[in-house]
Design an enzyme around this catalytic site. Structure first.
Site, PDB file in Angstrom:
ATOM      1  N   ARG A 121       0.822  -1.228   0.000  1.00 19.15           N
ATOM      2  CA  ARG A 121       0.000   0.000   0.000  1.00 19.15           C
ATOM      3  C   ARG A 121       0.846   1.264   0.000  1.00 19.15           C
ATOM      4  NH1 ARG A 121      -3.264  -3.067   3.598  1.00 19.15           N
ATOM      5  NH2 ARG A 121      -4.951  -4.006   2.406  1.00 19.15           N
ATOM      6  N   LYS A 143       4.035  11.283 -11.829  1.00 15.14           N
ATOM      7  CA  LYS A 143       3.176  10.457 -12.700  1.00 15.14           C
ATOM      8  C   LYS A 143       3.865   9.116 -12.882  1.00 15.14           C
ATOM      9  CE  LYS A 143       0.510  13.597 -15.593  1.00 15.14           C
ATOM     10  NZ  LYS A 143       0.259  14.085 -16.973  1.00 15.14           N
ATOM     11  N   GLU A 185      11.915  17.650 -24.929  1.00 12.93           N
ATOM     12  CA  GLU A 185      11.173  18.033 -23.712  1.00 12.93           C
ATOM     13  C   GLU A 185      11.769  19.306 -23.090  1.00 12.93           C
ATOM     14  OE1 GLU A 185       8.418  16.402 -22.953  1.00 12.93           O
ATOM     15  OE2 GLU A 185       8.638  14.312 -23.578  1.00 12.93           O
ATOM     16  N   LYS A 227       9.014  22.633 -14.334  1.00  8.74           N
ATOM     17  CA  LYS A 227       8.077  21.537 -14.064  1.00  8.74           C
ATOM     18  C   LYS A 227       7.647  21.549 -12.599  1.00  8.74           C
ATOM     19  CE  LYS A 227       6.669  16.880 -14.755  1.00  8.74           C
ATOM     20  NZ  LYS A 227       6.749  15.635 -15.487  1.00  8.74           N
ATOM     21  N   GLU A 237      -3.315  17.427 -12.312  1.00  9.73           N
ATOM     22  CA  GLU A 237      -3.799  17.860 -13.632  1.00  9.73           C
ATOM     23  C   GLU A 237      -5.293  18.130 -13.605  1.00  9.73           C
ATOM     24  OE1 GLU A 237      -1.562  15.794 -16.714  1.00  9.73           O
ATOM     25  OE2 GLU A 237      -3.175  16.143 -18.114  1.00  9.73           O
ATOM     26  N   ARG A 242      -1.207  21.821 -15.457  1.00  8.66           N
ATOM     27  CA  ARG A 242      -0.282  20.717 -15.724  1.00  8.66           C
ATOM     28  C   ARG A 242      -0.473  20.170 -17.147  1.00  8.66           C
ATOM     29  NH1 ARG A 242       2.051  15.925 -11.805  1.00  8.66           N
ATOM     30  NH2 ARG A 242       3.383  15.030 -13.431  1.00  8.66           N
ATOM     31  N   ASN A 246       1.701  18.735 -21.753  1.00 11.07           N
ATOM     32  CA  ASN A 246       1.419  17.783 -22.839  1.00 11.07           C
ATOM     33  C   ASN A 246       1.544  18.425 -24.215  1.00 11.07           C
ATOM     34  OD1 ASN A 246       0.890  15.753 -20.973  1.00 11.07           O
ATOM     35  ND2 ASN A 246      -1.249  16.378 -20.768  1.00 11.07           N
ATOM     36  N   HIS A 249       1.956  16.477 -27.447  1.00 10.95           N
ATOM     37  CA  HIS A 249       1.719  15.059 -27.156  1.00 10.95           C
ATOM     38  C   HIS A 249       0.522  14.469 -27.906  1.00 10.95           C
ATOM     39  CE1 HIS A 249       4.751  15.791 -24.176  1.00 10.95           C
ATOM     40  NE2 HIS A 249       4.683  14.566 -23.689  1.00 10.95           N
ATOM     41  N   HIS A 253       1.430  11.566 -30.026  1.00 11.74           N
ATOM     42  CA  HIS A 253       0.903  10.243 -29.678  1.00 11.74           C
ATOM     43  C   HIS A 253       0.358   9.541 -30.926  1.00 11.74           C
ATOM     44  CE1 HIS A 253      -0.675   7.344 -26.760  1.00 11.74           C
ATOM     45  NE2 HIS A 253      -1.665   7.204 -27.614  1.00 11.74           N
ATOM     46  N   HIS A 267       9.702   8.390 -28.105  1.00 12.24           N
ATOM     47  CA  HIS A 267       8.682   9.274 -27.515  1.00 12.24           C
ATOM     48  C   HIS A 267       9.046  10.759 -27.718  1.00 12.24           C
ATOM     49  CE1 HIS A 267       5.684  10.807 -24.719  1.00 12.24           C
ATOM     50  NE2 HIS A 267       6.656  11.447 -24.093  1.00 12.24           N
TER      51      HIS A 267
HETATM   52  P1  NAD Z   1      14.022   4.604 -21.600  1.00 14.26           P
HETATM   53  O1  NAD Z   1      13.820   4.580 -20.154  1.00 14.26           O
HETATM   54  O2  NAD Z   1      13.530   3.461 -22.404  1.00 14.26           O
HETATM   55  O3  NAD Z   1      15.569   4.799 -21.905  1.00 14.26           O
HETATM   56  C1  NAD Z   1      16.004   4.863 -23.239  1.00 14.26           C
HETATM   57  C2  NAD Z   1      17.137   3.855 -23.504  1.00 14.26           C
HETATM   58  O4  NAD Z   1      18.338   4.354 -22.935  1.00 14.26           O
HETATM   59  C3  NAD Z   1      16.921   2.479 -22.884  1.00 14.26           C
HETATM   60  O5  NAD Z   1      17.451   1.521 -23.765  1.00 14.26           O
HETATM   61  C4  NAD Z   1      17.785   2.530 -21.618  1.00 14.26           C
HETATM   62  O6  NAD Z   1      18.218   1.254 -21.230  1.00 14.26           O
HETATM   63  C5  NAD Z   1      18.921   3.376 -22.061  1.00 14.26           C
HETATM   64  N1  NAD Z   1      19.619   4.163 -21.034  1.00 14.26           N
HETATM   65  C6  NAD Z   1      19.055   4.899 -20.065  1.00 14.26           C
HETATM   66  N2  NAD Z   1      19.991   5.617 -19.435  1.00 14.26           N
HETATM   67  C7  NAD Z   1      21.173   5.297 -20.003  1.00 14.26           C
HETATM   68  C8  NAD Z   1      22.499   5.743 -19.794  1.00 14.26           C
HETATM   69  N3  NAD Z   1      22.800   6.704 -18.926  1.00 14.26           N
HETATM   70  N4  NAD Z   1      23.477   5.171 -20.530  1.00 14.26           N
HETATM   71  C9  NAD Z   1      23.179   4.227 -21.478  1.00 14.26           C
HETATM   72  N5  NAD Z   1      21.937   3.811 -21.748  1.00 14.26           N
HETATM   73  C10 NAD Z   1      20.940   4.349 -21.018  1.00 14.26           C
HETATM   74  O7  NAD Z   1      13.357   5.905 -22.283  1.00 14.26           O
HETATM   75  P2  NAD Z   1      13.112   7.396 -21.794  1.00 14.26           P
HETATM   76  O8  NAD Z   1      13.077   8.194 -23.029  1.00 14.26           O
HETATM   77  O9  NAD Z   1      13.993   7.823 -20.686  1.00 14.26           O
HETATM   78  O10 NAD Z   1      11.641   7.328 -21.165  1.00 14.26           O
HETATM   79  C11 NAD Z   1      10.514   7.064 -21.976  1.00 14.26           C
HETATM   80  C12 NAD Z   1       9.356   6.728 -21.069  1.00 14.26           C
HETATM   81  O11 NAD Z   1       9.104   7.824 -20.211  1.00 14.26           O
HETATM   82  C13 NAD Z   1       8.062   6.442 -21.808  1.00 14.26           C
HETATM   83  O12 NAD Z   1       7.513   5.252 -21.308  1.00 14.26           O
HETATM   84  C14 NAD Z   1       7.163   7.622 -21.456  1.00 14.26           C
HETATM   85  O13 NAD Z   1       5.803   7.260 -21.399  1.00 14.26           O
HETATM   86  C15 NAD Z   1       7.690   7.990 -20.095  1.00 14.26           C
HETATM   87  N6  NAD Z   1       7.439   9.387 -19.694  1.00 14.26           N
HETATM   88  C16 NAD Z   1       6.906   9.592 -18.464  1.00 14.26           C
HETATM   89  C17 NAD Z   1       6.668  10.876 -18.030  1.00 14.26           C
HETATM   90  C18 NAD Z   1       6.149  11.106 -16.639  1.00 14.26           C
HETATM   91  O14 NAD Z   1       5.820  12.261 -16.310  1.00 14.26           O
HETATM   92  N7  NAD Z   1       6.078  10.111 -15.808  1.00 14.26           N
HETATM   93  C19 NAD Z   1       7.001  11.984 -18.845  1.00 14.26           C
HETATM   94  C20 NAD Z   1       7.552  11.714 -20.094  1.00 14.26           C
HETATM   95  C21 NAD Z   1       7.770  10.431 -20.518  1.00 14.26           C
HETATM   96  N1  GLY Z   2       5.019  14.793 -18.624  1.00 13.57           N
HETATM   97  C1  GLY Z   2       3.736  15.319 -18.330  1.00 13.57           C
HETATM   98  C2  GLY Z   2       3.475  15.484 -16.878  1.00 13.57           C
HETATM   99  O1  GLY Z   2       4.295  15.159 -16.048  1.00 13.57           O
HETATM  100  O2  GLY Z   2       2.442  15.948 -16.507  1.00 13.57           O
END
Ligand code: NAD
Ligand code: GLY
Length: 370
Positions: A121, A143, A185, A227, A237, A242, A246, A249, A253, A267
């Site tokens: 929990r 998020k 971003e 942010k 949001e 917030r 997006n 996006h 998307h 992404h």
């Molecule tokens: P990811 O986490 O898949 O990382 C990209 C690649 O880089 C992977 O292969 C990873 O293994 C590699 N990697 C990471 N750090 C490394 C490093 N320092 N050295 C070598 N390799 C490394 O992708 P991402 O772009 O970081 O994240 C994408 C995700 O984030 C999506 O699922 C998206 O929905 C999510 N996201 C979430 C939010 C939020 O607010 N929570 C906001 C934007 C995106």
């Molecule tokens: N990346 C969008 C949010 O955090 O709200």
């Protein structure tokens, strides 16, 4: 060291940004380890490239640490890997006072955050983001999510970390294409409400992308400060503020869906093309000066990011892309709110967008690009 506070009453936390801080992580994590245990969750790429630095720092300070290593890639944000992670954490007999450390990009951060929010929990977690996208966006704001059959990020929670520890030097091992995708971003914060920061991106963004330490630190701090302010104002949001995060996006998307959420379009690359489309659509509607839309397009193109349908490898026509938008989780009562712009730094939420008009624009935009 730069410190940015996310002010959320009892859920407030700090974001610490410093070159090389991963090698001194024990200084910042030992306090949490005194209250419980630390379990690091990472993926195989990051385990090879960055985990040894974190472990060495903790070992030198006599802080015990265990690690769970998951496969890399978006498919890790799944029910299967959530279950695998929860089982691994339960097998380690994790308790609510312990801290799970998410070392990785947005995939690890989103998955670990969600697991922490439901494990017993709710147990604590710490974000140690290692991609530019995670350092400027996903590690901040709470998020968390996994993907479902019906779409991306459809199962999740709002759950804030206890700390975000950002070491820009982790980007040294990140593939250049991933860094560029995360840079979209960064540009986003300028386009939302900070025209001076967009001008900085135009002038200095190339330094960040070529690994300049000061440019990285500056851009990360300015991005997370932007942010943090938005999240403090509208954590869940609900007020619409917030939602500005997006920008790009909804278009992005649809492009990601058309390319099958594959490596064809990351992404951040989808967000880049989506922001350019949002600005050109705003200009077409007479909401935004055409020069501003041209500046946005020109900058994204200059740094090698997708900026139209062709550079995003999208083959579908406007109608098919709009059909993807109908599945957007922001769809409410038959309308899809769109982020449009009155100019650079003047993004706003529009609820009067007609999807047929968007489809026509996308076809025209493809024709105009040749
Ligand atoms: P990811 O986490 O898949 O990382 C990209 C690649 O880089 C992977 O292969 C990873 O293994 C590699 N990697 C990471 N750090 C490394 C490093 N320092 N050295 C070598 N390799 C490394 O992708 P991402 O772009 O970081 O994240 C994408 C995700 O984030 C999506 O699922 C998206 O929905 C999510 N996201 C979430 C939010 C939020 O607010 N929570 C906001 C934007 C995106
Ligand atoms: N990346 C969008 C949010 O955090 O709200």
């Amino acid at each position: 060291m730069a410190i940015v506070r996310v002010a959320l009453d009892s859920r407030s936390y700090d974001i610490l940004i410093e070159q090389g801080v991963l090698d001194r992580a024990a200084t910042h994590l030992a306090g949490y380890a005194r209250k419980g245990r630390l379990v690091v969750v990472t993926d195989r790429h990051v385990a090879a490239a960055q985990l040894p630095r974190l472990e060495a720092s903790l070992r030198a300070a006599n802080v015990a640490v265990e690690a769970v290593v998951l496969p890399p890639g978006e498919q890790t944000k799944s029910w299967r890997h959530l279950e695998e992670l929860l089982d691994a954490l339960l097998a380690l007999e994790i308790e609510r006072g312990d801290h799970v450390v998410a070392l990785g990009g947005g995939v690890i951060g989103d998955l670990v955050g969600f697991a922490a929010s439901i494990l017993k929990r709710g147990c604590h977690f710490i974000q140690v983001p290692t991609t530019l996208l995670a350092q400027v966006d996903s590690s901040v704001g709470g998020k968390t999510a996994i993907n479902a059959k019906a779409g991306k990020n459809l199962v999740g929670s709002f759950y804030q970390p206890s700390l975000v520890l950002i070491d820009p030097s982790t980007l040294d091992t990140l593939p250049a294409r991933e860094t560029r995708a995360g840079y979209a971003e960064v540009v986003k914060y300028g386009l939302i409400d900070d025209p001076a920061f967009f001008a900085w991106c135009e002038a200095e963004g190339h330094r960040l992308l070529s690994g300049d330490v000061q440019a990285r630190e500056y851009a990360i701090e300015r991005s997370v400060a932007a942010k943090a302010a938005i999240v403090a104002d509208d954590e869940r949001e609900t007020s619409g503020r917030r939602a500005l995060l997006n920008l790009g996006h909804t278009f992005g998307h649809a492009l990601e869906a058309d390319t099958g959420f594959s490596d064809l379009l990351l992404h951040g690359e989808g967000v880049a093309a989506g922001m350019a489309l949002a600005f050109r659509y705003s200009a077409r509607r007479g909401l935004c000066p055409a020069e501003d839309a041209e500046r946005v397009t020109a900058h994204l193109k200059a740094v090698g990011l997708p900026h139209d349908l062709a550079s995003a490898h999208v083959k579908a026509d406007g109608a098919a892309l709009v059909a993807h938008m109908l599945h957007d989780k922001k769809m409410a009562a038959g309308t899809l709110p769109f982020l449009l712009a009155r100019g650079i730094g003047q993004t706003f939420l529009s609820k009067d967008v007609v999807l047929d008009d968007v489809a026509a624009f996308l076809d025209e935009d493809r024709m105009a690009a040749g």
